[in-house]
Each structure stands twice: as C-alpha cells, then as structure tokens.
Design an enzyme around this catalytic site. Structure first.
Site, PDB file in Angstrom:
ATOM      1  N   ARG A 247      20.779 -19.914  18.174  1.00  0.00           N
ATOM      2  CA  ARG A 247      21.571 -20.926  17.481  1.00  0.00           C
ATOM      3  C   ARG A 247      22.202 -20.292  16.238  1.00  0.00           C
ATOM      4  O   ARG A 247      21.549 -19.536  15.518  1.00  0.00           O
ATOM      5  CB  ARG A 247      20.710 -22.128  17.065  1.00  0.00           C
ATOM      6  N   GLU A 276      31.455 -24.156  16.532  1.00  0.00           N
ATOM      7  CA  GLU A 276      31.939 -23.614  17.790  1.00  0.00           C
ATOM      8  C   GLU A 276      33.018 -24.510  18.379  1.00  0.00           C
ATOM      9  O   GLU A 276      32.747 -25.690  18.638  1.00  0.00           O
ATOM     10  CB  GLU A 276      30.769 -23.464  18.770  1.00  0.00           C
ATOM     11  N   HIS A 298      29.427 -17.949  23.052  1.00  0.00           N
ATOM     12  CA  HIS A 298      28.328 -18.805  23.514  1.00  0.00           C
ATOM     13  C   HIS A 298      28.255 -18.823  25.043  1.00  0.00           C
ATOM     14  O   HIS A 298      28.219 -19.884  25.679  1.00  0.00           O
ATOM     15  CB  HIS A 298      28.479 -20.232  22.974  1.00  0.00           C
TER      16      HIS A 298
END
Length: 337
Positions: A247, A276, A298
C-alpha cells in the site's frame, strides 16, 4: 418476491478478459465500469449486494441504501469501506483472500532483480546507442549486484510475505522478518525461530520489501501509515533497495524522495502510491525517471491467473452469503466467518 439487486461499482478495475460468471440465484444486476465519489449513494440505493474494488463506500452513502445486506470487496484490502458504519447497520462485508500468492511475490522479485542488476538502465542505454559508443564488448555505467548472500528484510508475515521469504531463501538470501516494534517472538513456521527487531532489520537489510496492510492509527495502536519515514530511512545503514507492492500509505513518499536524493537507499521499486493514479507532481512521479527507480501502475496483483481466481472467489462469496454461509467476513453479521 423481489429478486435481490446486485450492483458492481467498478468492473473496469478487473481485466476485460476476466470471466465473471453470474451468481447462481435469481437476481437483477447493474454493472458500472467506474463510479465517481458523488455517484456512489445514487448507485447503491436499492441494492441488496454491492461489489467494489477501489470505490470508497462511507457512512453517508450507506444511509442511501437501507436494503443493503452485503458489500463484497473485490480485493484483499478493505480500507475503502467504512467497516464501523457497516457493522452498525447490520451490513456484512467480505473480502478476497490468497488469490495473489504467486503474482505479488513474483512481481516483487521482478522489481528486485531489475534494480539489483540495473536491467532497465542498461536496456535504455542500449537503445540510446551507448553500446556502440563504448568501443568494447560491454560497459559498466550502472551497478550490478548479486542477490545470493544479501539480507532480505520482510515487513509483513502474511501469505505474501511468507511466499517472498520462501523465494528469497531458495535464491540464497538471508531472510529476516521484522517484528512489531518492541516484540521478539516466534516467527513464521519454517522461516526461522524468531522475528528480528524492527530497527535491526532496517539497519542490516540490503533489500527491504513491504507486505503489510495499511492500518490507520487508532485506539488499538499506531497503525502502519508512514511506517517508513524520515527516522526509518535514517537507520538504513546498508543503503537497501526499498520495494513496496503493498500500500502506498506505508511509506512517507516525500521522505522517500529525500532518502534517494541523500543516498540513504540505493533504489526503490514501487507498485503502489498514496493517490492512484498519481498526479504529475506526485513524489513518485518526480523520481520515476531515475535509473535506480521503477514505478509500476499497481499491477503486481494483475496476472491473468490471479484476476480470474479473484473473480471466481468473488462470486463464490456472494453465493455463500445468499445460502446463509458467509465467508471471509471482516465486518457486520458473521464477522470471523
């Protein structure tokens, strides 16, 4: 009897190639590719079941959904849902587990290998004509280090952290798991007898990799937000690589930039960010062009096999809930199931 209404708020966060079967019970379904924050309340109104991956569902939105019985999070991380508000309203929240046990560790080591051997920097140099300019069979513009014999410090000993540890051991790394501060207790089965003191891991690791959940500070402890910040970077005596596939909030990203610029770490591989997608002026974007940094969007979780496993488990969870056998419950009725 009215069929339950199922709403998927962000189907676009799963690959278009992913097969998402229809649950095996009568239902109405509404699928949205994306959902903006100001659309959440309106879209979940009247729903019995809501699926979300990254769309936040807070108390105000829940007030608009009196019929809501289940929120199925299409991920392991559950920080997008107000769990306390769900519990207060009798809404069950469940999540996906153990679907990424191969893809995240593999991505972690892809970053480690690429950075320790400067693969991207050398590939860029070849494309720029540096090999021809070198005038010999090779050139040495960027550092190359073996992994064998190096110390791998792992923060987080869940399924992913342990899988990374097993790979590290197979590659000849000295694997240590960081204890919570002030603790030194029995370590993961098969990974050594003790956790190593948190600060000691920071001081002695050649590579640090993060596999912990993002937990906000609260009455039960300090949480994990910014667990790596200026004081922690200052302890990194061996200038380690820092890898984060967990994270973004685990690391103070401004302090990360400072640590790179000051030479406190030798490189960074990040698959996650606090925002993000990150804005162009985000700290990670400021360092993304450096040869000792790799930023990926990600996607550590996103192997085709992993996403399909996630999708299948997601529908399994919804069917189990409707059959009165809730699983992977993190809040509300059935918590602990």
């Amino acid at each position: 009897m009215t069929s339950p209404r199922l709403v998927f708020l962000d189907r676009g966060t799963l690959s278009p190639a992913t097969r998402l079967r229809r649950p095996a019970f009568d239902h109405d379904v509404v699928v949205h590719d994306r959902t903006a924050p100001d659309q959440v309340a309106g879209r979940i109104a009247g729903a019995s079941i809501v699926i979300t991956n990254k769309v936040r569902i807070g108390a105000e939105a829940l007030d608009a959904a009196p019929d809501l019985r289940l929120i199925a999070v299409a991920a392991t991380g559950i920080d997008v849902v107000d769990l306390a508000a769900c519990a207060a309203r009798g809404i069950t929240v469940c999540n996906i587990r153990d679907y990424a046990r191969h893809t995240v560790p593999e991505h972690t080591f892809a970053l480690i290998f690429a950075l320790r051997r400067s693969l991207l920097a050398y590939a860029d140099a070849v494309r720029a004509g540096r090999w021809q300019a070198a005038g010999q069979f090779c050139f040495f513009d960027h550092p190359i280090r073996d992994l064998a014999g190096s110390r791998l410090g792992i923060i987080g000993d869940g399924a992913l952290g342990r899988a990374v540890g097993r790979i590290g051991t197979a590659l000849g790394l000295d694997v240590v798991f960081a204890a919570h501060k002030g603790r030194n207790v029995a370590g993961p089965q098969g990974m050594g007898p003790l956790y190593t003191d948190f600060d000691r891991v920071l001081e002695t690791a050649d590579i640090l990799t993060l596999h912990a959940p993002l937990i906000e500070p609260g009455p039960h402890g300090p949480g994990t937000r910014h667990m790596i910040g200026r004081p922690e970077f200052a302890r990194m005596a061996r200038r380690p690589l820092l890898i984060n596939t967990a994270r973004g909030g685990l690391v103070d990203e401004t302090a990360l930039v400072e640590a790179l610029e000051a030479g406190q770490i030798s490189g960074a591989g990040f698959d996650v960010a606090t925002a993000e997608p990150p804005a162009p002026d985000h700290p990670l974007m400021r360092i993304a062009q450096r040869p000792d940094v790799i930023v990926t969007p990600h996607v550590a979780w996103a192997a085709e096999e992993a996403i399909q496993t996630l999708a299948d488990q997601l529908i399994d969870l919804i069917e189990a809930f409707m059959a009165g056998r809730p699983r992977n419950v993190v809040a509300g009725p059935g918590a602990g199931s």
